[in-house]
Design an enzyme around this catalytic site. Structure first.
Site, PDB file in Angstrom:
ATOM      1  N   ARG A  39       0.834  -1.213   0.000  1.00  0.00           N
ATOM      2  CA  ARG A  39       0.000   0.000   0.000  1.00  0.00           C
ATOM      3  C   ARG A  39       0.863   1.256   0.000  1.00  0.00           C
ATOM      4  O   ARG A  39       0.582   2.218  -0.695  1.00  0.00           O
ATOM      5  CB  ARG A  39      -0.973   0.009   1.180  1.00  0.00           C
ATOM      6  CG  ARG A  39      -2.091  -1.009   1.026  1.00  0.00           C
ATOM      7  CD  ARG A  39      -3.028  -0.991   2.204  1.00  0.00           C
ATOM      8  NE  ARG A  39      -2.269  -1.325   3.408  1.00  0.00           N
ATOM      9  CZ  ARG A  39      -2.552  -0.878   4.625  1.00  0.00           C
ATOM     10  NH1 ARG A  39      -3.556  -0.078   4.821  1.00  0.00           N
ATOM     11  NH2 ARG A  39      -1.833  -1.252   5.650  1.00  0.00           N
TER      12      ARG A  39
ATOM     13  N   ASN B 230      -6.837  -2.615   2.107  1.00  0.00           N
ATOM     14  CA  ASN B 230      -6.919  -4.065   2.270  1.00  0.00           C
ATOM     15  C   ASN B 230      -8.382  -4.474   2.333  1.00  0.00           C
ATOM     16  O   ASN B 230      -9.179  -3.845   3.027  1.00  0.00           O
ATOM     17  CB  ASN B 230      -6.222  -4.508   3.555  1.00  0.00           C
ATOM     18  CG  ASN B 230      -4.723  -4.367   3.480  1.00  0.00           C
ATOM     19  OD1 ASN B 230      -4.162  -4.187   2.410  1.00  0.00           O
ATOM     20  ND2 ASN B 230      -4.071  -4.425   4.613  1.00  0.00           N
TER      21      ASN B 230
END
Length: 55
Positions: free
Chosen positions: A18, A36
């Site tokens: 990320r 997520n």
């Protein structure tokens, strides 16, 4: 303005994925999010100005 949604599957959680995607998006001048998902995938929403390309 163009927007795209991507879903990434595989071993991407917990390894800085990320953060990596966020840094690349910032360098390209994009807005959006990286998140997520409950099934273990990662969702990416990116939007920004479309560059014209000449061939």
């Amino acid at each position: 303005m163009v927007a795209k949604r991507y879903r990434i599957y595989g071993r991407v959680q917990g390894v800085g994925f990320r953060w990596f995607v966020n840094k690349i998006a910032e360098s390209l001048g994009l807005n959006g999010y990286v998140m997520n998902m409950p099934d273990g995938s990662v969702e990416i929403w990116a939007e920004g100005k479309q560059k014209s390309t000449k061939y």
